[in-house]
Design a protein around this motif. Structure first.
Motif, PDB file in Angstrom:
ATOM      1  N   ASN A 248      20.135  -7.545   7.410  1.00 30.04           N
ATOM      2  CA  ASN A 248      19.389  -6.289   7.504  1.00 30.04           C
ATOM      3  C   ASN A 248      18.626  -6.080   6.202  1.00 30.04           C
ATOM      4  O   ASN A 248      19.183  -5.647   5.203  1.00 30.04           O
ATOM      5  N   GLU A 341      20.760   8.271  13.785  1.00 30.90           N
ATOM      6  CA  GLU A 341      20.909   6.841  14.052  1.00 30.90           C
ATOM      7  C   GLU A 341      19.824   6.007  13.386  1.00 30.90           C
ATOM      8  O   GLU A 341      20.044   4.836  13.037  1.00 30.90           O
ATOM      9  N   GLN A 343      17.127   4.634  10.549  1.00 27.96           N
ATOM     10  CA  GLN A 343      17.375   4.350   9.142  1.00 27.96           C
ATOM     11  C   GLN A 343      16.119   3.863   8.438  1.00 27.96           C
ATOM     12  O   GLN A 343      15.307   3.127   8.995  1.00 27.96           O
ATOM     13  N   ASN A 533      27.721   5.055  24.508  1.00 30.25           N
ATOM     14  CA  ASN A 533      26.649   4.140  24.119  1.00 30.25           C
ATOM     15  C   ASN A 533      27.127   2.717  23.807  1.00 30.25           C
ATOM     16  O   ASN A 533      26.290   1.828  23.611  1.00 30.25           O
ATOM     17  N   TYR A 550      30.512  -0.180  19.587  1.00 33.88           N
ATOM     18  CA  TYR A 550      29.143   0.302  19.371  1.00 33.88           C
ATOM     19  C   TYR A 550      28.528  -0.491  18.222  1.00 33.88           C
ATOM     20  O   TYR A 550      29.104  -0.575  17.133  1.00 33.88           O
ATOM     21  N   LYS A 551      27.361  -1.041  18.449  1.00 35.08           N
ATOM     22  CA  LYS A 551      26.698  -1.902  17.466  1.00 35.08           C
ATOM     23  C   LYS A 551      25.451  -1.217  16.914  1.00 35.08           C
ATOM     24  O   LYS A 551      24.519  -0.911  17.644  1.00 35.08           O
ATOM     25  N   HIS A 552      25.473  -0.939  15.608  1.00 32.37           N
ATOM     26  CA  HIS A 552      24.313  -0.421  14.883  1.00 32.37           C
ATOM     27  C   HIS A 552      23.814  -1.524  13.965  1.00 32.37           C
ATOM     28  O   HIS A 552      24.551  -2.466  13.666  1.00 32.37           O
ATOM     29  N   ASP A 553      22.586  -1.418  13.504  1.00 29.93           N
ATOM     30  CA  ASP A 553      22.071  -2.445  12.594  1.00 29.93           C
ATOM     31  C   ASP A 553      22.915  -2.552  11.322  1.00 29.93           C
ATOM     32  O   ASP A 553      23.029  -3.630  10.733  1.00 29.93           O
ATOM     33  N   SER A 554      23.509  -1.444  10.905  1.00 30.19           N
ATOM     34  CA  SER A 554      24.219  -1.409   9.624  1.00 30.19           C
ATOM     35  C   SER A 554      25.737  -1.438   9.756  1.00 30.19           C
ATOM     36  O   SER A 554      26.423  -1.679   8.765  1.00 30.19           O
ATOM     37  N   HIS A 603      35.767   0.791  11.593  1.00 29.22           N
ATOM     38  CA  HIS A 603      34.345   0.610  11.335  1.00 29.22           C
ATOM     39  C   HIS A 603      34.207  -0.671  10.511  1.00 29.22           C
ATOM     40  O   HIS A 603      35.038  -0.938   9.634  1.00 29.22           O
TER      41      HIS A 603
END
Length: 624
Positions: A248, A341, A343, A533, A550-554, A603
């Motif tokens: 990222n 959400e 960034q 989600n 749940y998958k976020h970029d960060s 997390h």
């Protein structure tokens, strides 16, 4: 810092010619923790359920806790502590050294002959500090080996005390070594591997190979077992998943400001994430009022403070997020609406339309980068000094830290502290509020403006604290530690942040209303968001036990849903993850999931954002 996940997960060679390797300090620490815990409890999965049990198990671990220490970890809100909590406490409460004991006793040794008169010992122990009863003091002066002719030989006592502690530790470690069942038992979140490994590990097989070959591996008694296989061999139900995340770089930010935002009305509030002694995180929470329907742009980011050249500012790399909940009819009825959400570098934000009403803003951080500091501080900073005339002053470094604290607790950023803002600070520093009468005295004695405390007044208040203690900095350090500073005056266990709210058609309002642990309402909100989600995967053969991811970029968040009528004990293993750090700080650990409930399991974030990271999650249930 947590070890890099996967760093100790290599499969050892099955050759019997394995070499001894020296135990690391970390392994020795957990071995001692385990041994002490099992002298009081039959299993490490049992909880400490009273102050007496906490006191007893700390004593077995070589500590001599005061009542103040016990009260610090067992508050009115505490119902139980588990083995992991116990390990956290032992990290904070170091064993008393012989040098420290001798130093304390020498202050009472008026003749400097290695002994203290019983009358002086009575006076000191029953009148000062955490007072002892006469019966407790009698127990000390009746010890035959260290008392004679009305005197207490504290040099002999210190030697006896240290020898007794060492013997107790040897005894419980010996018991652990002899009893193979105890030695192989899993202790809370920490699973002890074999003490013999091949120094050159072979590549790790894929999770698919592990499932197919585990029976063969277990039957090979001539070699060492992998910690991963050892931790799952008695489990009948499990789920495994692997997610590969790209680096990222934030070169293409997803968060962008709305057009003509300079014409929108804006309000701001500051706050802070504070790390508690038990590793939990608390923060300010807010109510926001939107008078009429409007587009809103809302952001949160770490607050930039004065930085010492050459010193890193660890809080600036802490992830921050904000959940927006709408208040329906009452404060008790909060419905999750959205969260920040999107960034752009360290800024997280959200843009959308909000109707008129009251909203709650609950800050959140994963806890992956805000953790208890483990490295020792080489030298304690000075807080006060005296000039050649004997007059007391605050050091330049301490004044700088106080100025930053003022910046953090000045929530509205107007350069002044209201009673409301000051009380958030007081609750954090002392656990008590300042009432109107005390605030009136404060305004009379320190610099104020518009009935609010100025930065200079805040300095004067702390100068008075130092003067009242005769220059003794201990109370000042209590304040600094509560605000997240270490002994080098570095902000390492807190993350101040700033929230900005822009509204297109109206003037929004925001007010900090409480400071609470990042669980409860926040935990429910995160679970609901991930269930809505994230992707779902059931435990093998059990549709009522579901892992949501749940998958976020960060970051990645895992939530466990237990639809069964009984409590679950789930063992989590992250040993095959790469370039990852989780909020637990452990590769393997245990969680309890109540019946008919959901909970955040963990997390996970990348250690290095500029490199690919692989999240490998293995969870298992041991049926008893």
């Amino acid at each position: 810092m947590a070890d890099s996940p996967g760093s100790g997960a290599a499969f050892p060679s099955q050759s019997p010619r394995t070499k001894k390797y020296s135990l690391t300090e970390e392994k020795i620490f957990y071995m001692n923790c385990r041994a002490a815990y099992l002298t009081v409890f039959k299993s490490s999965l049992e909880n400490i359920i009273s102050k007496d049990q906490l006191y007893l198990v700390l004593q077995h671990a070589g500590r001599n806790p005061s009542q103040k220490t016990i009260n610090k970890y067992w508050t009115s809100q505490t119902a139980k502590l588990n083995f992991d909590d116990f390990c956290v406490i032992l990290r904070k409460e170091k064993p008393t050294s012989k040098a420290d004991l001798l130093k304390s006793f020498r202050q009472l040794d008026v003749n400097d002959d290695g002994s203290i008169l019983h009358t002086d010992l009575y006076k000191f122990l029953t009148k000062r500090g955490e007072k002892m009863t006469r019966e407790e003091v009698n127990a000390i002066i009746n010890l035959p080996d260290v008392n004679a002719d009305g005197k207490f030989d504290y040099i002999k006592f210190c030697k006896l005390y240290m020898t007794t502690n060492e013997q107790c530790l040897k005894t419980i470690l010996g018991k652990l070594e002899v009893d193979s069942k105890l030695k192989c038992q899993q202790f809370g979140s920490h699973i002890e591997g074999t003490l013999e490994r091949d120094p050159s590990p072979v590549p790790k097989p894929s999770p698919r190979v592990i499932r197919k070959t585990n029976q063969e591996m277990f039957s090979n008694k001539g070699g060492s077992r992998s910690p991963l296989l050892s931790s799952t061999r008695n489990f009948k139900t499990s789920v495994s998943l692997t997610i590969t995340m790209s680096a990222n770089s934030n070169q293409n930010p997803k968060l962008t400001e709305p057009n003509l935002i300079e014409d929108w009305q804006c309000v701001q509030s500051k706050g802070c994430f504070f790390l508690e002694e038990d590793g939990k995180i608390i923060s300010h929470q807010y109510r926001m009022h939107i008078p009429e329907k409007s587009m809103v742009y809302l952001t949160i980011k770490p607050l930039k403070l004065s930085q010492v050249e050459g010193k890193p500012s660890p809080w600036l790399s802490v992830d921050t997020a904000l959940y927006i909940l709408v208040e329906n009819e009452s404060q008790a009825n909060l419905q999750p609406l959205c969260f920040t959400e999107l960034q752009n570098r360290e800024v997280f934000g959200w843009t959308g339309e909000l109707g008129p009403g009251i909203y709650w803003l609950i800050p959140s951080t994963t806890g992956c980068r805000l953790k208890k500091e483990r490295k020792p501080v080489p030298e304690e900073a000075l807080l006060v000094y005296r000039d050649e005339t004997g007059k007391l002053f605050l050091t330049k470094e301490f004044r700088s830290a106080l100025s930053d604290i003022f910046e953090v607790i000045d929530l509205d950023g107007n350069g002044l502290l209201s009673l409301e803002e000051y009380n958030f600070f007081e609750l954090r520093a002392s656990g008590e509020k300042c009432d109107e009468d005390a605030w009136a005295v404060c305004r009379e004695n320190f610099d104020t403006k518009k009935n609010e405390l100025t930065r200079q007044g805040f300095m004067e208040l702390n100068m008075m604290e130092a003067s009242d203690q005769g220059g003794d900095p201990r109370d000042l350090w209590v304040i600094l530690h509560s605000m997240g500073y270490n002994k080098a005056l570095e902000l390492t266990e807190a993350c101040p942040f700033v929230i900005n709210i822009h509204a297109e058609k109206c003037k929004p309002r925001i007010k900090a209303v409480c400071m609470e642990a990042c669980n409860g309402q926040l935990e429910k909100t995160i679970c609901k968001y991930v269930l809505t989600n994230g992707s779902a995967k059931s435990m093998d053969g059990y549709e009522n036990i579901i892992i949501y991811t749940y998958k976020h970029d960060s970051w990645i968040t895992s939530v466990i849903e237990n639809k069964l009528d009984n409590k679950l004990i789930i063992h989590v293993n992250n040993e095959l993850s790469k370039n990852c750090v989780n909020n637990k700080g452990l590769n393997t650990y245990v969680v309890e999931v109540a019946p008919k409930s959901t909970m955040v399991c963990q997390h996970v974030m990348p250690l290095n954002e500029r490199q690919e990271w692989i999240y490998h999650f293995l969870s298992s249930i041991k049926w008893t």
